[in-house]
Design an enzyme around this catalytic site. Structure first.
Site, mmCIF file in Angstrom:
data_model
loop_
_atom_site.group_PDB
_atom_site.id
_atom_site.type_symbol
_atom_site.label_atom_id
_atom_site.label_comp_id
_atom_site.label_asym_id
_atom_site.label_seq_id
_atom_site.Cartn_x
_atom_site.Cartn_y
_atom_site.Cartn_z
ATOM 1 N N ASP A 59 0.857 -1.169 0.000
ATOM 2 C CA ASP A 59 0.000 0.000 0.000
ATOM 3 C C ASP A 59 0.904 1.234 0.000
ATOM 4 O O ASP A 59 2.092 1.141 0.315
ATOM 5 C CB ASP A 59 -0.903 -0.026 1.229
ATOM 6 N N ASP A 100 -1.613 -0.725 5.944
ATOM 7 C CA ASP A 100 -1.897 -0.214 7.278
ATOM 8 C C ASP A 100 -3.342 0.202 7.485
ATOM 9 O O ASP A 100 -3.765 0.443 8.601
ATOM 10 C CB ASP A 100 -1.001 0.987 7.585
ATOM 11 N N ASP A 143 -7.000 -2.077 3.496
ATOM 12 C CA ASP A 143 -6.016 -3.122 3.187
ATOM 13 C C ASP A 143 -6.341 -4.454 3.862
ATOM 14 O O ASP A 143 -5.757 -5.483 3.521
ATOM 15 C CB ASP A 143 -4.614 -2.683 3.645
#
Length: 751
Positions: free
Chosen positions: A299, A498, A502
Site C-alpha cells: 500500500d 496499514d 487493506d
C-alpha cells in the site's frame, strides 16, 4: 502443555520408584505417561490419514505403541516426552500471538452520538437508522455511512489511501471508518451499521481468512520421505531376525526428533528474534512462507509513505523572507488542531524558530484561520479562504500547479490582507522505504507492486521514485483482494498495508503484514505479521531472519536425520537395544536443539556497532536547521532573471551562510562522523562517494562566490545571470540529495 507436564512428572516419579525398588509401580507410572500421549497421537493420526495427509505423528505413534507392547515403558515415556515438548513449543508460539492481537478490533466504533429531542444520546451502532442525525467529535471515527450536515475535515487514509486530510462541504457523502481530523460536525445516517462501508470490509476480511488454506508444517513435508523409510527398515529388521526388539530399536532411533523438536525450536526462536526488533509473527506458518516469498504488494499511504503531512517547499512573494513567513504562519497555526496546521507548526519548530502567541484568532473549520501575530494581520488556509477566490499571483502559479499534480496540500498565507506565500505540504516517502525495497530484492523478492487507492498520477510519482515493478492505483478493498488472489496462483505472495481498506488483501495473501504502530486495528487483526514499530525496514529484517532460520532448521534436519538413519542401520543389525537407542536419540536431539538456538543470535549487532537513536535525531535536527539556507538557493535562482540587481545584493549574505553553516557542517561530517560510520558499515572506505560529494559542494560554493563578485561576463549581464542560476540550482540539488542520502544511511544504522 498438559501432555508435556504429565510426561515430565511420570518420568521423574517412575524413576524414583525404580530407585526405591518399586519397579512394578515405576513401570505402571511410565506406562500411564506414555498412554496419555499415545491416545492423543492416535486421534491426530486418524484425522490426518482421513484427510490423506502423512505426518510425523505416525512414526511417533508406532514407536510409543511398539515400546508399550514390548514392555519398554521407560523408552515409551521418553519418546512421549520428546513428542509432547515439540507440540508444546508450537502451541506456545500460537498462544502468545493470539494474546497479543486479540483485542485490536475492539478499537472499532461500537456506539454513536445521536440527537434525540434536542440532546445527544449515546446509542449502540445497531440502533442507528437511515435519517438519524449524529454528532462526530474530534478524533472520533465516522460510525456509519451518511451525509454531512456541516463542514468537516476528514482523514480518509484508512479507507481510500488518500494521504492528506480532506475538507468536505455540507452534503458530502461519508463512508464509515473515516476519522474526524477537525472540529466536531453533524451528519445524517444513510445506512445502517450492518450495511455501511466498515462492516462490508470486515465481512471481506472474514471471507478471505476462511478461504486461505493453512500452511503445511515444514516437518510434515520431510515426513513424506522419512516415515516410509523408517517403517521399511524396521520391517526388514524384524523379518530378517525374527526379533521384534530390533524393529522397536529401529523405530525408536527413527523417531524424528530433529523434526519434532529442531524445527519448532528454530521457528519459535526466529519469532522471538523478530519480536525483539518489533516484528510480531503470529504463527510459524507465516514465518515459513516469508522465507520463500517472491511477489510483494505494498500500500502507499502510511506504508511506503509516512502517512503524515510535511512541509516540502515554500514559495514566497518577492521581498518576503521565507523564515519570516513560516514563523508568522506557524505562530497562528498553533491555535488549530487541524493536521495540516500541526504540520506547519512542526516544520517551524524543526527549524529552530521561536513562535509568537497570536491574538484575536478565529477559525473557519475546513477552510483556515486568521488572527494577529506581532501586530500584523495573518490569514492562512485554502486559496478561497485566503484570497477570496482570486487566481494565485504569478509568483505562486508554479507551486500551485505542482501541488495539484503531485496530490499534496497548499497552505496559502496572507499578511495584512496581501498574499505573501504558499506552503507545499505533502506525504513524503518514508526515509527507509528505498533501502527496504533494495534489501528485499537482494533477499530474492522478484516482483514489487504498489497497490493503492490513491490517484494514478500521485501513485505513479511515488512508484517511479522507489523503482517498483508495477503501480496499480485507484483500488477498492474488493479489487485489492482480487489482485492478491490472482498473484497467489503464481507463487507465495506478501501484502503490506496499514489501513482498513487493506485488511481484506492482508487476510487473503499468503503473508499479510500490517503497519501496527499507527495502522488500523482491522489491518493488524487480519494480518499474519504486524510491525509494532513504525519502521518499514524491519520487514526486510524479518524476511532475512525467516530465510536464515529455515536454513538452520534444515541443517539440523539433515544432520539429525542422517545420524538417525545411521543409528537405524546399527539397530537393525542388533547392536543397539531400544533403551540405548532412546538415549542416543536424546543426544542427537540436544545437538539439533543447540543448533536451532543459533537463530536467537542472528543479526544481533552490539551497541557499539549501531548509531544511537539520539545521534540520528541530532543529525536530522542539524539538517533541518540548515534547510533555510538551501531554500534560499532555489529562491534566488528563481528570481535571478526578473530581479538581477536585488539577487546580487542578497548573494553576499547567502555566501556568508554557506561559509559559516554549510561548509563547516560538511567538514565536520568528513572528519568526525564518516570514519565512525565507515567502521559500522565495514569494507574499505565505504563512504568514499559521500566524501566526493563534499568536495563537489565545496567547489560549487567557491564558484558561486566568484560569480557573485565577478563583473558581467563577455556576453553581458544575461550570460552572467544564466551561469549564476545554473550554479544556484546545481548547489541546491546536490545539497538536498546529499542530505537525503546521509539520513538514509544514518537511519539504517540507528536502533
Amino acid at each position: 502443555m498438559a501432555q508435556l507436564a504429565i510426561c515430565i512428572a511420570t518420568l521423574v516419579a517412575g524413576g524414583a520408584c525404580h530407585l526405591a525398588g518399586a519397579d512394578l509401580v515405576g513401570d505402571w507410572i511410565w506406562l500411564a505417561g506414555a498412554a496419555v500421549v499415545l491416545l492423543a497421537l492416535a486421534v491426530d493420526t486418524v484425522v490426518a490419514l482421513w484427510r490423506k495427509r502423512l505426518g510425523l505423528d505416525l512414526v511417533a505413534l508406532v514407536s510409543i505403541a511398539g515400546a508399550i507392547l514390548l514392555q519398554e515403558y521407560f523408552t515409551a515415556d521418553i519418546i512421549a516426552l520428546m513428542f509432547a515438548s515439540g507440540r508444546a513449543l508450537e502451541g506456545y508460539a500460537e498462544r502468545r500471538a493470539r494474546k497479543d492481537m486479540s483485542a485490536l478490533l475492539q478499537k472499532a466504533p461500537r456506539s454513536a452520538s445521536r440527537y434525540e429531542h434536542g440532546r445527544l444520546v449515546e446509542v449502540p451502532l445497531e440502533a442507528i437508522r437511515p435519517g438519524d442525525r449524529l454528532a462526530v467529535r474530534p478524533g472520533e471515527t465516522v460510525p456509519v455511512d451518511g451525509t454531512l450536515v456541516s463542514a468537516a475535515t476528514l482523514d480518509e487514509s484508512s479507507l481510500t489511501g488518500e494521504s492528506m486530510p480532506v475538507a468536505c462541504r455540507p452534503g458530502t457523502l461519508l463512508g464509515s471508518g473515516a476519522v474526524n481530523a477537525g472540529d466536531a460536525f453533524d451528519m445524517l445516517a444513510t445506512r445502517t451499521a450492518g450495511d455501511s462501508t466498515f462492516s462490508n470490509i470486515v465481512r471481506l476480511v472474514q471471507a478471505a481468512q476462511a478461504s486461505r488454506a493453512p500452511a503445511a508444517r515444514l516437518a510434515d513435508r520431510y515426513a513424506l520421505m522419512f516415515v516410509p523409510l523408517a517403517l521399511g527398515i524396521a520391517g526388514l529388521a524384524w523379518l530378517s531376525s525374527g526379533d521384534p526388539a530390533r524393529a522397536l530399536a529401529v523405530v525408536v532411533v527413527a523417531t524424528p526428533c530433529p523434526l519434532i523438536l529442531g524445527v519448532p525450536v528454530a521457528i519459535v526462536s526466529a519469532m522471538s528474534r523478530c519480536a525483539r526488533r518489533g516484528v510480531l509473527v503470529k504463527h510459524g506458518g507465516a514465518l515459513e512462507n516469508m522465507a520463500q516469498v517472491k511477489t510483494m504488494f505494498f500500500d502507499k499511504t502510511g506504508t511506503l509513505t509516512g502517512g503524515r503531512a510535511k512541509l516540502v517547499a515554500i514559495a514566497a512573494a518577492p521581498g518576503a523572507p521565507h523564515d519570516d513567513v513560516l514563523r508568522m504562519a506557524a505562530s497562528l497555526a498553533q491555535m488549530s488542531g487541524h493536521a495540516i496546521s500541526q504540520a506547519v507548526v512542526a516544520a517551524a519548530i524543526d527549524r529552530g524558530m521561536r513562535l509568537a502567541v497570536p491574538d484575536d484568532v478565529s477559525e473557519q473549520p475546513g477552510a483556515g484561520l486568521c488572527g494577529r501575530v506581532d501586530g500584523r494581520q495573518v490569514r492562512i488556509g485554502s486559496q478561497d479562504y485566503v484570497t477570496g477566490g482570486a487566481d494565485p499571483p504569478a509568483w505562486a502559479a508554479d507551486i500551485v500547479r505542482r501541488i495539484g499534480a503531485e496530490g499534496g496540500a497548499a497552505v496559502h498565507v496572507a499578511l495584512d490582507g496581501a498574499p505573501c506565500a504558499v506552503l507545499q505540504m505533502a506525504d513524503e516517502i518514508r526515509l527507509e522505504s528505498p533501502r527496504t525495497l533494495r534489501m528485499l530484492r537482494a533477499l530474492g523478492v522478484e516482483r514489487i507492486v504498489l497497490l493503492t487507492g490513491d490517484r494514478a498520477d500521485v501513485a505513479g510519482t511515488v512508484g517511479a521514485a522507489l523503482g517498483v515493478d508495477d503501480v496499480v492505483a485507484g483500488q477498492t478493498p474488493a479489487t485489492k483482494l482480487a489482485a492478491i488472489a490472482d498473484a497467489r496462483t503464481r507463487g507465495v505472495t506478501m501484502m503490506v498495508g496499514d489501513g482498513i481498506n487493506d485488511a481484506p488483501a492482508l487476510a487473503a495473501a499468503d503473508i499479510g503484514v500490517a503497519m501496527g504502530a499507527r495502522g488500523a486495528a482491522a489491518a493488524a487483526e487480519s494480518a499474519q505479521v504486524v510491525l509494532l514499530v513504525d519502521r518499514l525496514d524491519r520487514l526486510a529484517f524479518a524476511v532475512r531472519i525467516a530465510q536464515r532460520s529455515k536454513a538452520i532448521a534444515l541443517q539440523g534436519v539433515a544432520a539429525g536425520m542422517g545420524l538417525s538413519i545411521a543409528a537405524m542401520g546399527v539397530a537393525a543389525f542388533g547392536y543397539l537395544p531400544p533403551v540405548a537407542g532412546a538415549l542416543l536419540q536424546e543426544l542427537i536431539d540436544v545437538a539439533v536443539i543447540a543448533n536451532a538456538l543459533r537463530v536467537l543470535r542472528l543479526d544481533a549487532a552490539t551497541q557499539a556497532e549501531r548509531m544511537q537513536a539520539r545521534e540520528f535525531d541530532r543529525l536530522r535536527d542539524e539538517h533541518a536547521r540548515l534547510a533555510p539556507v538551501i531554500d534560499r538557493l532555489g529562491l534566488l535562482a528563481d528570481q535571478a532573471a526578473s530581479r538581477p540587481a536585488a539577487v546580487r545584493q542578497e548573494l553576499a549574505s547567502l555566501n556568508d551562510a554557506l561559509r559559516r553553516q554549510i561548509l563547516p557542517h560538511e567538514a565536520s561530517d568528513d572528519a568526525v562522523l564518516y570514519p565512525r560510520v565507515a567502521r559500522m558499515i565495514g569494507g574499505e572506505d565505504p563512504l568514499a562517494p559521500m566524501s566526493r560529494t563534499h568536495r563537489e559542494i565545496q567547489r560549487l560554493c567557491v564558484m558561486l562566490e566568484r560569480l557573485s563578485n565577478a563583473p558581467p561576463a563577455e556576453g553581458g549581464e544575461e550570460t552572467s545571470i544564466r551561469e549564476l542560476r545554473r550554479t544556484l540550482y546545481a548547489l541546491e540539488a546536490i545539497l538536498r540529495l546529499h542530505f537525503a542520502q546521509e539520513e538514509e544511511i544514518y537511519y539504517g544504522l540507528a536502533p
